[in-house]
Design a protein around this motif. Structure first.
Motif, PDB file in Angstrom:
ATOM      1  N   ALA A 433       0.745  -1.048   0.171  1.00 18.74           N
ATOM      2  CA  ALA A 433       0.098  -0.087   0.067  1.00 18.74           C
ATOM      3  C   ALA A 433       0.937   1.175  -0.077  1.00 18.74           C
ATOM      4  N   GLY A 434       2.039   1.163   0.681  1.00 15.10           N
ATOM      5  CA  GLY A 434       2.859   2.471   0.701  1.00 15.10           C
ATOM      6  C   GLY A 434       3.622   2.684  -0.507  1.00 15.10           C
ATOM      7  N   ALA A 435       4.106   1.621  -1.354  1.00 14.79           N
ATOM      8  CA  ALA A 435       4.613   1.710  -2.495  1.00 14.79           C
ATOM      9  C   ALA A 435       3.474   2.130  -3.667  1.00 14.79           C
ATOM     10  N   ALA A 436       2.336   1.606  -3.631  1.00 14.86           N
ATOM     11  CA  ALA A 436       1.303   2.298  -4.412  1.00 14.86           C
ATOM     12  C   ALA A 436       0.895   3.878  -4.190  1.00 14.86           C
ATOM     13  N   ALA A 437       1.008   4.079  -2.816  1.00 15.64           N
ATOM     14  CA  ALA A 437       0.720   5.648  -2.454  1.00 15.64           C
ATOM     15  C   ALA A 437       1.619   6.541  -3.001  1.00 15.64           C
ATOM     16  N   VAL A 438       2.958   6.030  -3.027  1.00 17.89           N
ATOM     17  CA  VAL A 438       4.187   6.800  -3.637  1.00 17.89           C
ATOM     18  C   VAL A 438       4.006   6.904  -5.088  1.00 17.89           C
ATOM     19  N   LEU A 439       3.773   5.841  -5.559  1.00 21.04           N
ATOM     20  CA  LEU A 439       3.404   5.626  -7.378  1.00 21.04           C
ATOM     21  C   LEU A 439       2.376   6.608  -7.621  1.00 21.04           C
ATOM     22  N   GLY A 440       1.311   6.472  -7.052  1.00 22.74           N
ATOM     23  CA  GLY A 440      -0.014   7.479  -7.341  1.00 22.74           C
ATOM     24  C   GLY A 440       0.415   8.760  -7.149  1.00 22.74           C
ATOM     25  N   ALA A 441       1.135   9.271  -5.899  1.00 24.90           N
ATOM     26  CA  ALA A 441       1.372  10.515  -5.615  1.00 24.90           C
ATOM     27  C   ALA A 441       2.418  10.807  -6.600  1.00 24.90           C
ATOM     28  N   ALA A 442       3.307  10.318  -7.360  1.00 28.29           N
ATOM     29  CA  ALA A 442       4.309  10.645  -8.241  1.00 28.29           C
ATOM     30  C   ALA A 442       3.774  10.913  -9.438  1.00 28.29           C
ATOM     31  N   TYR A 443       2.948   9.938 -10.099  1.00 28.24           N
ATOM     32  CA  TYR A 443       2.184  10.011 -11.237  1.00 28.24           C
ATOM     33  C   TYR A 443       1.256  11.249 -11.258  1.00 28.24           C
ATOM     34  N   ALA A 444       0.426  11.377 -10.264  1.00 25.55           N
ATOM     35  CA  ALA A 444      -0.402  12.719 -10.110  1.00 25.55           C
ATOM     36  C   ALA A 444       0.167  13.908 -10.420  1.00 25.55           C
ATOM     37  N   VAL A 445       1.600  13.947  -9.814  1.00 30.34           N
ATOM     38  CA  VAL A 445       2.407  15.169  -9.795  1.00 30.34           C
ATOM     39  C   VAL A 445       2.785  15.123 -11.297  1.00 30.34           C
ATOM     40  N   GLY A 446       3.137  14.251 -12.008  1.00 29.01           N
ATOM     41  CA  GLY A 446       3.437  14.317 -13.528  1.00 29.01           C
ATOM     42  C   GLY A 446       2.323  14.787 -14.406  1.00 29.01           C
ATOM     43  N   LEU A 447       1.147  14.380 -13.804  1.00 33.67           N
ATOM     44  CA  LEU A 447      -0.017  14.687 -14.698  1.00 33.67           C
ATOM     45  C   LEU A 447      -0.550  16.372 -14.538  1.00 33.67           C
ATOM     46  N   ALA A 448      -0.326  16.727 -13.137  1.00 36.67           N
ATOM     47  CA  ALA A 448      -0.762  17.982 -12.756  1.00 36.67           C
ATOM     48  C   ALA A 448       0.392  19.068 -13.470  1.00 36.67           C
ATOM     49  N   TRP A 449       1.454  18.544 -13.398  1.00 32.15           N
ATOM     50  CA  TRP A 449       2.649  19.328 -14.225  1.00 32.15           C
ATOM     51  C   TRP A 449       2.269  19.559 -15.636  1.00 32.15           C
ATOM     52  N   SER A 450       2.119  18.436 -16.100  1.00 30.54           N
ATOM     53  CA  SER A 450       1.474  18.356 -17.575  1.00 30.54           C
ATOM     54  C   SER A 450       0.424  19.604 -17.708  1.00 30.54           C
ATOM     55  N   GLY A 451      -0.557  19.637 -17.061  1.00 32.09           N
ATOM     56  CA  GLY A 451      -1.720  20.477 -17.128  1.00 32.09           C
ATOM     57  C   GLY A 451      -1.183  21.800 -16.861  1.00 32.09           C
ATOM     58  N   VAL A 452      -0.107  22.204 -16.161  1.00 28.26           N
ATOM     59  CA  VAL A 452       0.269  23.644 -15.920  1.00 28.26           C
ATOM     60  C   VAL A 452       1.302  23.949 -17.218  1.00 28.26           C
ATOM     61  N   SER A 453       2.172  22.959 -17.328  1.00 29.68           N
ATOM     62  CA  SER A 453       3.309  23.371 -18.093  1.00 29.68           C
ATOM     63  C   SER A 453       3.229  23.131 -19.906  1.00 29.68           C
ATOM     64  N   GLY A 454       2.134  21.932 -20.163  1.00 31.34           N
ATOM     65  CA  GLY A 454       2.076  21.506 -21.532  1.00 31.34           C
ATOM     66  C   GLY A 454       3.115  20.411 -21.690  1.00 31.34           C
ATOM     67  N   ALA A 455       3.802  19.904 -20.590  1.00 35.72           N
ATOM     68  CA  ALA A 455       4.854  18.945 -20.939  1.00 35.72           C
ATOM     69  C   ALA A 455       4.410  17.606 -21.330  1.00 35.72           C
ATOM     70  N   ARG A 456       4.675  16.792 -22.040  1.00 32.89           N
ATOM     71  CA  ARG A 456       4.422  15.577 -22.322  1.00 32.89           C
ATOM     72  C   ARG A 456       4.329  14.568 -21.174  1.00 32.89           C
ATOM     73  N   VAL A 457       3.233  13.780 -21.059  1.00 37.54           N
ATOM     74  CA  VAL A 457       3.560  12.623 -20.210  1.00 37.54           C
ATOM     75  C   VAL A 457       4.073  11.253 -20.960  1.00 37.54           C
ATOM     76  N   PRO A 458       4.999  10.778 -20.584  1.00 36.42           N
ATOM     77  CA  PRO A 458       5.593   9.821 -21.227  1.00 36.42           C
ATOM     78  C   PRO A 458       4.575   8.365 -21.361  1.00 36.42           C
TER      79      PRO A 458
END
Length: 481
Positions: A433-458
């Motif tokens: 559960a802890g690993a999944a929480a980190v994975l989810g939070a890290a991916y959410a940051v990537g998606l949020a950054w894409s929404g702000v900057s327009g950077a692509r999501v690999p």
């Protein structure tokens, strides 16, 4: 006799503020009085950092360089003293309003590791089966055309779009039941590999378009049925905390029009964005955080970074661990550091000077710019498109993604080694559960950054998130062929 939990200044200050804000009199207090009460409970740690528990029921850290307050979870293992802060120096944005403390935090877990429950999946499957055979002439696919084949009715897209919009971080196990039920409708294989589907988070306007187009086409009953279908799907998703906050918000937007079918006619006849704004206006303040990606992408990014640092609380230095995940983000304009608190910014700058930032900025000869060593290959187990079915003839057919060596130690690269082994200071999450929480939070940051900057999501995930999958793949509940 039960052990007594040692006193902690952060816990005590948080409890005091929660008690004040939950009092009905809080909303009647003048703004200066609220600010004074919050400022008086500012804490200072030995290193001079100043913290206060404020808006959104979250901690804020004072940046000594420019005086800004950043969302940031505190170092609860450090001792702190209450020192107070000048009330006039507090921006209005850090003062709790009251409803913001009622928001349900939900869960940052991705859908890799802890699966979506069988009950939820079966209820969603029944909903999909009951609506997937509608005639596409009556229910044309007006959005999600990059996901589904051209002959798929918009009812299928409405269920899919609701799931993906409500998900905190739509990274799913490659054989997740919630995805495989859509396999026959897909236009092409979902992005990812045999382990994880790294799916985009659709904007609310994609769901709105399905409804608005039917109203403008002169089919109000069809538009109403699609709105009801979105509401039904959101109601099912309430069972899972990874969907619940946004599912609640979506229900508050959709349910009023089911009671008053003419409610959105004027907005829908104007354009899709007008209807989107009408839906968002119905979202109550207590659920405002759930729709920040739509209303305030910058604030949404700040909250996802907060979630990431909080998910890494087990690490010796959570801020430095979080910086290694932030280093995956493409930042050609160099605007990310200014959005970070000074602890994160310093840790990020260390990685930048070492040439370890913007690891997903470009692709060279291998996915995400990292060399892939030969390793075992497996056919994709996730949803895929097959040959045409008997309804309308052949569909566009795309070959699946090739297997890669993420199944063993052959997958190498500086970003993956850093994030997978060193992101948490050499310490991995204690459990699945802890690993999944980190994975989810890290991916959410990537998606949020894409929404702000327009950077692509690999397509195959950010390096740190993809590396963390190594912690989870041996616990999969399915058996790849």
């Amino acid at each position: 006799m039960a052990a007594v939990r040692p006193w902690n200044a952060f816990d005590a200050a948080e409890a005091e503020v929660r008690s004040m804000v939950s009092d009905a009199r809080w909303r009647t207090l003048p703004e200066p009085d609220r600010a004074h009460l919050i400022a008086a409970r500012t804490l200072v740690t030995r290193d001079g950092d100043r913290w206060l528990f404020g808006a959104h029921a979250r901690w804020h850290l004072h940046d000594p360089a420019d005086g800004r307050w950043h969302l940031a979870p505190p170092p609860r293992r450090l001792r702190a003293r209450q020192e107070g802060h000048h009330t006039s120096a507090l921006p209005a944005g850090v003062i709790p309003s009251g409803p913001d403390f009622a928001a349900e935090p939900g869960s940052t877990q991705a859908f890799v590791g802890p699966d979506v429950s069988v009950k939820l999946c079966e209820q969603m499957r029944e909903l999909l089966r009951a609506n997937c055979r509608k005639p596409e002439l009556d229910y044309p696919l007006t959005s999600f055309g990059d996901i589904f084949a051209r002959d798929v009715p918009s009812t299928v897209a409405a269920v899919w779009g609701t799931i993906m919009w409500c998900a905190y971080a739509p990274a799913f196990d490659g054989n997740e039941r919630l995805l495989t039920m859509f396999g026959e409708f897909l236009r092409k294989p979902l992005p990812g590999d045999e382990w994880v589907r790294w799916l985009p988070a659709p904007p609310l306007v994609d769901l709105v378009t399905l409804v608005a187009e039917r109203r403008r086409a002169g089919h109000p009953r069809t538009a109403l049925r699609l709105a009801a279908l979105i509401g039904d799907a959101a109601h099912i998703l309430l069972w899972d905390s990874r969907f619940r906050p946004r599912a609640l918000a979506l229900l508050t937007m959709v349910e009023p029009v089911l009671k008053r079918p003419e409610l959105d006619d004027e907005a829908a006849l104007r354009d899709d964005d007008a209807l989107r704004r009408a839906w968002l206006r119905r979202c109550p303040p207590r659920l405002a955080r759930a729709v920040l990606a739509e209303t305030d992408p910058e604030a949404h990014l700040s909250h996802t970074v907060y979630d990431l640092v909080e998910a890494l609380a087990f690490a010796p230095d959570p801020a430095r661990a979080a910086a290694t995940y932030l280093a995956d983000l493409s930042d050609s304009r160099g605007t990310l550091p200014a959005r970070l608190d000074h602890r994160l910014r310093h840790a990020y700058d260390d990685l930048r000077r070492a040439g370890l930032t913007s690891t997903s900025a470009s692709e060279r000869t291998e996915p995400d710019g990292f060399p892939v060593m030969p390793g075992p290959r497996f056919p994709s187990t996730g949803p895929h498109t097959g040959p045409g079915d008997s309804r309308t003839g052949p569909r566009e057919h795309f070959t699946g993604l090739p297997g890669d060596s993420r199944t063993g130690s052959g997958f190498e690269g500086p970003g993956l080694t850093r994030a997978g082994e060193g992101a948490a200071g050499g310490v991995l999450p204690a459990d699945r559960a802890g690993a999944a929480a980190v994975l989810g939070a890290a991916y959410a940051v990537g998606l949020a950054w894409s929404g702000v900057s327009g950077a692509r999501v690999p397509e195959r995930g950010f390096a740190g998130s993809a590396a963390l999958v190594q912690r989870l793949i041996h616990e999969r509940d399915d058996s790849p062929i």
